[in-house]
Design a protein around this motif. Structure first.
Motif, PDB file in Angstrom:
ATOM      1  N   MET A   1      22.163  -6.887  14.758  1.00 13.24           N
ATOM      2  CA  MET A   1      21.502  -8.017  14.107  1.00 13.24           C
ATOM      3  C   MET A   1      20.431  -7.523  13.136  1.00 13.24           C
ATOM      4  O   MET A   1      20.465  -7.777  11.955  1.00 13.24           O
ATOM      5  N   ASN A   2      19.500  -6.778  13.711  1.00 13.54           N
ATOM      6  CA  ASN A   2      18.329  -6.347  12.944  1.00 13.54           C
ATOM      7  C   ASN A   2      18.737  -5.407  11.844  1.00 13.54           C
ATOM      8  O   ASN A   2      19.777  -4.854  11.870  1.00 13.54           O
ATOM      9  N   ASN A   3      17.971  -5.109  10.910  1.00 12.28           N
ATOM     10  CA  ASN A   3      17.759  -3.706  10.662  1.00 12.28           C
ATOM     11  C   ASN A   3      16.533  -3.310   9.958  1.00 12.28           C
ATOM     12  O   ASN A   3      16.044  -3.989   9.100  1.00 12.28           O
ATOM     13  N   ALA A   4      16.085  -2.207  10.394  1.00 18.82           N
ATOM     14  CA  ALA A   4      14.969  -1.588   9.715  1.00 18.82           C
ATOM     15  C   ALA A   4      15.610  -0.897   8.540  1.00 18.82           C
ATOM     16  O   ALA A   4      16.537  -0.125   8.689  1.00 18.82           O
TER      17      ALA A   4
ATOM     18  N   ARG B   1      17.260 -13.435  10.012  1.00 20.85           N
ATOM     19  CA  ARG B   1      18.458 -14.128  10.470  1.00 20.85           C
ATOM     20  C   ARG B   1      18.565 -15.543   9.893  1.00 20.85           C
ATOM     21  O   ARG B   1      19.648 -16.037   9.635  1.00 20.85           O
ATOM     22  N   PHE B   2      17.423 -16.198   9.684  1.00 21.51           N
ATOM     23  CA  PHE B   2      17.443 -17.600   9.258  1.00 21.51           C
ATOM     24  C   PHE B   2      16.866 -17.793   7.862  1.00 21.51           C
ATOM     25  O   PHE B   2      16.366 -18.858   7.525  1.00 21.51           O
ATOM     26  N   LYS B   3      16.888 -16.730   7.057  1.00 22.42           N
ATOM     27  CA  LYS B   3      16.426 -16.876   5.681  1.00 22.42           C
ATOM     28  C   LYS B   3      17.632 -16.835   4.766  1.00 22.42           C
ATOM     29  O   LYS B   3      18.299 -15.809   4.656  1.00 22.42           O
ATOM     30  N   SER B   4      17.924 -17.989   4.132  1.00 20.94           N
ATOM     31  CA  SER B   4      19.114 -18.017   3.288  1.00 20.94           C
ATOM     32  C   SER B   4      18.804 -17.356   1.948  1.00 20.94           C
ATOM     33  O   SER B   4      17.659 -17.249   1.537  1.00 20.94           O
TER      34      SER B   4
ATOM     35  N   GLY C   1      13.447 -11.532  20.985  1.00 21.15           N
ATOM     36  CA  GLY C   1      12.196 -12.276  21.129  1.00 21.15           C
ATOM     37  C   GLY C   1      12.025 -13.303  20.016  1.00 21.15           C
ATOM     38  O   GLY C   1      11.580 -14.425  20.250  1.00 21.15           O
ATOM     39  N   ASN C   2      12.390 -12.925  18.811  1.00 21.64           N
ATOM     40  CA  ASN C   2      12.196 -13.815  17.667  1.00 21.64           C
ATOM     41  C   ASN C   2      13.203 -14.957  17.605  1.00 21.64           C
ATOM     42  O   ASN C   2      13.002 -15.924  16.886  1.00 21.64           O
ATOM     43  N   MET C   3      14.311 -14.826  18.333  1.00 24.43           N
ATOM     44  CA  MET C   3      15.316 -15.888  18.321  1.00 24.43           C
ATOM     45  C   MET C   3      14.761 -17.147  18.985  1.00 24.43           C
ATOM     46  O   MET C   3      14.258 -17.085  20.095  1.00 24.43           O
ATOM     47  N   PRO C   4      14.872 -18.284  18.308  1.00 24.48           N
ATOM     48  CA  PRO C   4      14.338 -19.518  18.893  1.00 24.48           C
ATOM     49  C   PRO C   4      15.196 -20.021  20.053  1.00 24.48           C
ATOM     50  O   PRO C   4      16.339 -19.593  20.234  1.00 24.48           O
ATOM     51  N   GLY C   5      14.618 -20.951  20.805  1.00 25.98           N
ATOM     52  CA  GLY C   5      15.261 -21.459  22.016  1.00 25.98           C
ATOM     53  C   GLY C   5      16.614 -22.113  21.787  1.00 25.98           C
ATOM     54  O   GLY C   5      17.474 -22.067  22.670  1.00 25.98           O
ATOM     55  N   ASN C   6      16.814 -22.724  20.618  1.00 24.10           N
ATOM     56  CA  ASN C   6      18.119 -23.371  20.405  1.00 24.10           C
ATOM     57  C   ASN C   6      19.216 -22.352  20.140  1.00 24.10           C
ATOM     58  O   ASN C   6      20.395 -22.638  20.290  1.00 24.10           O
TER      59      ASN C   6
END
Ligand code: BES
Ligand code: MN
Ligand code: ZN
Length: 508
Positions: free
Chosen positions: A1-4, A148-151, A199-204
């Motif tokens: 998912m990530n990447n540095a 992840r959530f920035k279009s 951790g940064n992923m929201p609850g939904n």
């Protein structure tokens, strides 16, 4: 998912022959350029001196200045002067910050290959190897993004597409050893990035079942055995703590078990991480302000996942069992109520005075179950109490337990990697606060010594003969006002680095 978005390369030749579009050079706060400028032409050196004497830059930490230069063989490039601060104030921590600033400045100025000439010879007794590691770690961690959530066409600042390649100079004969070290370090950072992402992923997006899915996915390519218990299996195993916390949510709870056994007859470490994917408080509802931050309430579980990912990627010869009780704490017609009494897997009855003290309920069952793996030691990590944040703020996690020697080893591992821990006492007198009139104990002990009574509660679910440590990471698991360049706002992934250090030192 990530990447540095940083790739670190080591080069052994003179820096001028490493092709790059900029060269970084450190300037101390006394205005003097670093020595050790082998390979730097006299012409450049004169220009640097001129810039400094003109007062264009002082050398304070965080300062930078870019000068155009002409290189005889590679054509035009840039010289990135970066402030190192006071000569005798340089620590691995400042070098980490400098590493992070190097990549940030490069990103901002369209530099994609940066050769680094920051001096690495024995700063204040820090070895050259340690200096290189700190710079690399800072560069990696400083370029971590959660996008992840920035279009693509969104209004917010866009994540940089391209990676930065950071070249670090080493002696030819050290190159192989150093690159092995950096590879291990990169695995540890990747574990931390995984913990940060989760951790940064929201609850939904991150429910208990999705978290279990992440554990399964991770085990596809690594020698890790994953078992996930759903509600049926939780019921069969009498885990009413986990079930009670999860019963108010449409997303049912899980117990995630990860086994990594590559250490033959070496000791077994069990790590237990609280994973409340969202903590609204339940019927004892939290106030609205900052409630969104409770998406981070699964940071303990995320650290366990990141840690196991790291040791498995490094192929460390150790035995670790990770247990992650995962639940969502929401109010509803199915939710548990204050006053409810539940039987935990250990057989002890708990009166639930406050449904917002849910972490200890799920941990009670997981800690009890951890013992069936016959561990030689048990560590739990949990964003357990607001009281711990009041006590220690965001600088250190709360460390509790009875085995002083064991705690000391953890403290040492923590301080070596910059994840500080501070001990809180579990004196027997505090246990009194948990007395209940109707059950074996209450789940809250009042406002006084709140972090400690949380630890006292957990201590009742683990055999006194097993070295055990409870780490309250409520104040360290996320950072919304970070001033350090290596820590972007949000989840910190705390736990991964000190657990790796502990495993490398004490379990191998
Ligand atoms: N997840 C919270 C603890 C927390 C609070 C973490 C603030 C980070 C920042 C935990 O589940 C909780 O709500 N604890 C209660 C316990 C109390 C009811 C005994 C708390 O700290 O208020
Ligand atoms: Mn809570
Ligand atoms: Zn919680």
């Amino acid at each position: 998912m990530n990447n540095a978005r940083t790739i670190v390369e080591l080069f052994a030749n003179a820096p001028l022959s490493w092709s790059c579009d900029a060269v970084a050079m450190g300037i101390y706060a006394d205005g003097s350029p670093q020595k050790a400028l082998e390979g730097i032409s006299a012409g450049w050196f004169a220009e640097v001196k001129q810039a400094l004497s003109a007062g264009w830059m002082q050398g304070k930490e965080g300062e930078f200045l870019i000068l155009p230069i002409v290189r005889e063989s590679f054509g035009p490039a840039r010289l990135l002067l970066i402030g190192l601060g006071k000569r005798d104030g340089i620590t691995p921590r400042t070098l980490e910050d400098i590493g992070a600033r190097l990549v940030k400045t490069s990103q901002a100025h369209g530099i994609s290959r940066l050769g680094c000439l920051i001096p690495m010879n024995n700063h204040n007794g820090i070895s050259k190897g340690r200096c290189i590691q700190a710079l690399a770690e800072g560069a990696w961690r400083g370029s971590y993004r959660f996008d992840r959530f920035k279009s693509k066409n969104g209004e917010n600042e866009q994540p940089p597409e391209k990676s930065i390649i950071l070249g670090l100079a080493v002696k030819e004969k050290q190159k192989n050893r150093m690159s092995d070290k950096l590879e291990r370090l990169r695995h540890i950072c990747d574990g931390q990035f995984l913990a940060q992402d989760l951790g940064n992923m929201p609850g939904n997006w991150l429910t208990p079942e999705r978290l279990a899915g992440e554990a399964r996915k991770m085990a596809e390519n690594l020698p890790i055995q994953v078992t996930v218990w759903n509600e049926k299996e939780l019921k069969k195993n009498r885990m009413h703590g986990i079930l009670a916390v999860g019963q108010g949510s449409a997303h049912p709870p899980r117990l995630i078990i990860m086994e990594y056994r590559q250490g033959e007859d070496r000791p077994v470490l069990a790590v237990v991480g609280k994973a409340v994917t969202f903590d609204s408080g339940g019927i004892s509802l939290k106030p609205g302000a900052k409630m969104e931050e409770m998406k981070f309430d699964m940071a303990g579980g995320a650290a366990v996942l990141g840690f196991i990912h790291a040791i498995a990627s490094m192929n460390l010869p150790v035995n670790v069992v990770g247990l992650i009780p995962a639940a969502e704490n929401l109010p509803s017609g199915h939710a548990q109520r204050p006053g409810d009494v539940i039987e935990t897997a250990s057989g002890q009855w708990v009166e639930v005075i406050n449904t917002d003290a849910e972490g200890r309920l799920i941990l009670a069952d997981a800690l009890h179950h951890a013992q069936s793996f016959e561990p030689n030691m048990v560590i739990d990590l949990a964003t357990l109490t607001g009281a711990c944040v009041i006590a220690l703020g965001h600088e250190a996690s709360g460390l509790m337990g009875f085995d002083t020697q064991f705690l000391r080893k953890l403290e040492r591992a923590g301080s070596q990697v910059g994840e500080k821990m501070w001990r809180l006492p579990l004196f027997p007198g505090y246990q009194e606060q948990l007395k209940s009139t109707v059950a074996d104990m209450k789940n809250v002990g009042g406002r006084d010594a709140g972090a400690i009574t949380g630890g006292c509660f957990l201590s009742r679910f683990i055999d006194k003969k097993i070295p055990w440590a409870h780490i309250d990471i409520a104040g360290t698991a996320w950072d919304m006002g970070s001033k350090r360049p290596s820590q972007p706002k949000g989840a910190t992934g705390v736990g991964v680095r000190f657990l790796c250090r502990f495993a490398q030192k004490e379990l191998v």
